[in-house]
Scaffold this active site. Structure first.
Site, PDB file in Angstrom:
ATOM      1  N   SER A 151       0.806  -1.211   0.000  1.00  0.00           N
ATOM      2  CA  SER A 151       0.000   0.000   0.000  1.00  0.00           C
ATOM      3  C   SER A 151       0.843   1.266   0.000  1.00  0.00           C
ATOM      4  CB  SER A 151      -0.946   0.021   1.207  1.00  0.00           C
ATOM      5  OG  SER A 151      -1.908   1.030   1.046  1.00  0.00           O
ATOM      6  N   ASP A 197      -6.543   0.335   3.325  1.00  0.00           N
ATOM      7  CA  ASP A 197      -5.182   0.864   3.303  1.00  0.00           C
ATOM      8  C   ASP A 197      -5.022   2.132   4.135  1.00  0.00           C
ATOM      9  OD1 ASP A 197      -4.674  -1.264   1.671  1.00  0.00           O
ATOM     10  OD2 ASP A 197      -4.576  -0.104  -0.183  1.00  0.00           O
TER      11      ASP A 197
END
Length: 439
Positions: A151, A197
Site C-alpha cells: 500500500s 489501506d
C-alpha cells in the site's frame, strides 16, 4: 534510503531512524534554500493485512498493522500557494498551485507520481477545506518496496494530505483523512479501492491489531494477548513479519485486475439480495446475511460463487483471528492467515504462478506460522508471521528456495530487498522540526 534503526529496551523498531530523517531534511534544504530546522517530515508507514484481504470494498471487517518501513515526505510551507516537489524514485520536478481547480483523471494510463499530490489537493478542495499555502518538499519511499503490495500509494497520498493540512493549520481527524485518501483513489484516480489501506496507515498502534469495520468505518483495537496484558512487557512481541518479494512489479492485466474482482463481488451481492427479496439494499456482500447466503448461494454462477465464498469465509477467519490474537495464540492466528492465502488463490483467484510459488515456499520455511499474499497477489510480495528467534533462518531459506525456482526474477531484486525481516509499526504522523510528533 538507510535501513530503519532498531530501538533498544525490547521496544518496537524505531522508524524513521534519525539518519533517514536527516537525508530527507537535507534534500528539502537543497530544494527550498530554507534552514534545516524549519523542515517537517510526514512519516507514513507501509501496511500489511494479515486477515480480511479483498473484503473491504464489500463492507467487511479487516485487520491491519503497519511495519517499520514507509514513505517520508520532508516539507516546508511555501511562501504562497505553489507546490514544488522532487522525488527520490522519479525524475523531474512537480509544480502547481493549491488554488488551481483540480479535475479527476479521465484515463488511468495517465496516473503518475504527480497524480497523488494533485489528488490530495483535489480531495481537500472537494471537502470544503480552504488551501492557501503550498509546500516545497521531497518525497521518498523505500527502494524496492513500492508497487509491492504494501500500500505504498496510500502512504504517498496520506503523506501529501498531512503535509498540506499541516502548513494550512487544518485540524483533520484520522477518520476524516481516511475518507480524503479514499477520495484521492476513487474520485480523482478512478480506482475502486476501499478504506483498508488508509485505515491501517492512519489508525494502527504498535502492539495492537487494528480491526476496521468497512461498512460503518469504525475502528477497534486488540492488544496482543489481551488477557495477559498487565503481565507482558510493552513492546516484546514474540514474532517478526517476513516480507518476501517476487520480482514482479508490472501493472495488473485489466481483465484480471482489482476492479474486475470488485465488480464480481457486487454482482454476487446483487444476485443474492434479489433471490432473498432484498433488492432495496446496496449491492455489497455485507448486506447479505450469512444464513441467506447459505440458503441462496446455489443461484450464483461459478465465478460469483467463488468470490462470495471468499468473502463469507474471510469474515469468519477475521472473527477467529481476533480471538486468537487476544489470547496470544500465534499458532492459530498463523493457520488462519495461511487459510486466507489459500482462499485468495482458490476463491478470489488473484494469484500469479510466481506469487503462489513464493507463498508455498514461505509455508515450508522454519518458524513460519502463517503466510499469504500482501496485496492482490499478481505481483509484489508475500507476508508471513514468524517466530522471532527463527526469523533470520526463515528469511535465508525463502531467499534460497525462491532463487532456485525463479532465478531471473530474483536477479531483478536488490540483494538487500529479497526477503526482509520487519517489526510491527505505528501510525502515520508529522514529525516537527523540534522532534515532537503531530499525529
Amino acid at each position: 534510503m538507510v535501513a530503519p534503526g532498531v530501538g533498544g529496551g525490547g521496544g518496537p523498531s524505531r522508524w524513521p531512524a534519525e539518519e533517514e530523517l536527516d537525508i530527507v531534511r537535507r534534500k528539502v534544504v537543497e530544494i527550498s534554500g530554507r534552514d534545516e530546522h524549519e523542515v517537517r517530515v510526514a512519516a507514513c508507514p507501509y501496511r500489511i493485512c494479515p486477515l480480511g484481504a479483498h473484503i473491504d470494498h464489500q463492507g467487511g471487517i479487516v485487520t491491519a498493522m503497519t511495519i517499520n518501513y514507509g514513505v517520508l515526505l520532508g516539507f516546508v510551507p511555501s511562501n504562497d500557494s505553489e507546490v514544488l516537489l522532487k522525488s527520490g524514485q522519479f525524475e523531474g520536478v512537480i509544480r502547481f498551485r493549491v488554488d488551481e481547480l483540480q479535475k479527476p483523471i479521465d484515463n488511468p494510463e495517465n496516473i503518475n507520481w504527480e497524480s497523488y499530490a494533485r489528488g490530495a489537493v483535489y480531495a481537500l478542495q472537494n471537502s470544503g477545506y480552504d488551501l492557501k499555502k503550498g509546500i516545497i518538499g521531497y518525497i521518498s519511499g523505500v527502494k524496492g518496496l513500492d508497487s509491492s503490495g504494501l500500500s505504498s500509494s496510500a502512504a504517498v497520498g496520506i503523506a501529501y494530505l498531512l503535509a498540506l493540512e499541516n502548513v494550512n493549520d487544518l485540524v483533520v481527524s484520522s477518520v476524516d483523512n481516511i475518507q480524503l485518501d479514499k477520495s484521492i483513489e476513487n474520485k480523482y484516480l478512478g480506482l475502486e479501492n476501499g478504506i483498508l489501506d488508509p485505515s491501517a496507515i492512519l489508525l494502527s498502534r504498535y502492539g495492537y491489531l487494528t480491526f476496521m469495520d468497512c461498512k460503518t468505518a469504525s475502528p477497534s483495537y486488540v492488544y496482543f494477548s489481551e488477557l495477559s496484558k498487565n503481565q507482558q512487557p510493552q513492546g516484546q512481541l514474540p514474532f517478526k513479519i517476513l516480507l518476501a518479494f517476487s520480482g514482479l512489479q508490472h501493472n495488473l492485466p485489466k481483465k484480471r485486475g482489482y476492479n474486475t474482482r470488485v465488480f464480481e463481488c457486487k454482482e454476487a451481492a446483487r444476485a443474492l439480495l434479489h433471490a432473498s427479496g432484498c433488492e432495496e439494499a446496496s449491492n455489497i456482500l455485507r448486506n447479505v446475511d450469512s444464513v441467506i447466503y447459505e440458503a441462496q448461494k446455489c443461484v450464483l454462477e461459478e465465478n460469483l460463487s467463488r468470490r462470495a465464498e471468499h468473502y463469507f469465509s474471510e469474515m469468519k477467519r477475521v472473527a477467529k483471528g481476533r480471538d486468537a490474537w487476544a489470547r496470544g495464540n500465534l499458532q492459530e492466528l498463523g493457520q488462519l492467515i495461511s487459510a486466507s492465502g489459500r482462499s485468495s488463490i482458490l476463491n478470489y483467484e488473484c494469484g500469479s504462478k510466481e506469487m503462489i510459488q513464493l507463498y508455498e515456499i514461505l509455508l515450508k520455511a522454519p518458524g513460519v506460522l502463517g503466510a499469504r499474499f500482501s496485496g492482490a497477489g499478481f505481483r509484489g510480495c508475500c507476508l508471513a508471521i514468524v517466530e522471532s528467534d527463527r526469523a533470520e533462518a526463515a528469511a535465508a531459506y525463502v531467499a534460497a528456495e525462491y532463487e532456485k525456482a525463479q532465478p531471473e526474477l530474483v536477479s531483478r531484486i536488490p540483494v538487500g530487498r529479497r526477503v526482509l525481516v520487519c517489526e510491527p509499526g505505528d501510525s502515520a504522523r508529522v514529525i516537527l522540526p523540534d522532534g515532537h510528533v503531530h499525529s
